[in-house]
Design an enzyme around this catalytic site. Structure first.
Site, PDB file in Angstrom:
ATOM      1  N   HIS A  50       0.850  -1.194   0.000  1.00  0.00           N
ATOM      2  CA  HIS A  50       0.000   0.000   0.000  1.00  0.00           C
ATOM      3  C   HIS A  50       0.887   1.245   0.000  1.00  0.00           C
ATOM      4  O   HIS A  50       2.060   1.184   0.366  1.00  0.00           O
ATOM      5  CB  HIS A  50      -0.896   0.010   1.227  1.00  0.00           C
ATOM      6  CG  HIS A  50      -1.932  -1.071   1.219  1.00  0.00           C
ATOM      7  ND1 HIS A  50      -2.980  -1.090   2.107  1.00  0.00           N
ATOM      8  CD2 HIS A  50      -2.100  -2.170   0.437  1.00  0.00           C
ATOM      9  CE1 HIS A  50      -3.739  -2.149   1.874  1.00  0.00           C
ATOM     10  NE2 HIS A  50      -3.217  -2.818   0.867  1.00  0.00           N
ATOM     11  N   GLU A  52       1.037   3.825   1.968  1.00  0.00           N
ATOM     12  CA  GLU A  52       1.626   4.162   3.271  1.00  0.00           C
ATOM     13  C   GLU A  52       2.807   3.250   3.587  1.00  0.00           C
ATOM     14  O   GLU A  52       3.842   3.710   4.077  1.00  0.00           O
ATOM     15  CB  GLU A  52       0.581   4.035   4.386  1.00  0.00           C
ATOM     16  CG  GLU A  52      -0.588   4.990   4.259  1.00  0.00           C
ATOM     17  CD  GLU A  52      -1.767   4.405   3.502  1.00  0.00           C
ATOM     18  OE1 GLU A  52      -2.883   4.919   3.683  1.00  0.00           O
ATOM     19  OE2 GLU A  52      -1.583   3.438   2.724  1.00  0.00           O
ATOM     20  N   CYS A  80      -5.768   1.825   5.974  1.00  0.00           N
ATOM     21  CA  CYS A  80      -6.400   0.562   6.351  1.00  0.00           C
ATOM     22  C   CYS A  80      -5.802   0.101   7.687  1.00  0.00           C
ATOM     23  O   CYS A  80      -4.821   0.677   8.166  1.00  0.00           O
ATOM     24  CB  CYS A  80      -6.167  -0.484   5.257  1.00  0.00           C
ATOM     25  SG  CYS A  80      -4.492  -1.136   5.213  1.00  0.00           S
ATOM     26  N   CYS A  83      -1.976  -0.590   7.487  1.00  0.00           N
ATOM     27  CA  CYS A  83      -1.181   0.627   7.381  1.00  0.00           C
ATOM     28  C   CYS A  83      -1.201   1.421   8.684  1.00  0.00           C
ATOM     29  O   CYS A  83      -0.169   1.963   9.099  1.00  0.00           O
ATOM     30  CB  CYS A  83      -1.666   1.481   6.214  1.00  0.00           C
ATOM     31  SG  CYS A  83      -1.350   0.717   4.615  1.00  0.00           S
TER      32      CYS A  83
END
Length: 93
Positions: A50, A52, A80, A83
């Site tokens: 992701h 992040e 999420c 993260c």
């Protein structure tokens, strides 16, 4: 510098290159970007890539540390749970 615009630029980079979803992130310390990332789930065939997570990895590499205390994170979507956990473990407030 508008750090949110930089995060959006990261997201567009990922979209244009078909790396993954429309998510971009920058990490800032003392007014300077120290980490960048965008979603690379499709590119790397890895569900943990992701925006992040990629930015945290980049910032840790650039600063030669696992502790990102004193840093701020700008991202194009609500993190999420994975993260958010990584943000907390990296000591980003």
């Amino acid at each position: 510098m508008d750090f949110m615009k930089e995060a959006l630029s990261e997201a567009y980079n990922g979209i244009e290159n078909r790396h993954g979803g429309p998510f971009g992130t920058v990490i800032v310390r003392d007014g300077k970007i120290v980490g960048r990332g965008h979603n690379k789930v499709l590119l790397n065939r890895d569900p943990t890539c992701h925006g992040e997570m990629e930015a945290i990895r980049d910032a840790c590499k650039n600063l030669d540390t696992f502790d990102l205390s004193g840093c701020e994170l700008y991202t194009t979507a609500e993190p999420c749970p994975m993260c958010l956990g990584a943000i907390l473990w990296a000591n980003i407030k």
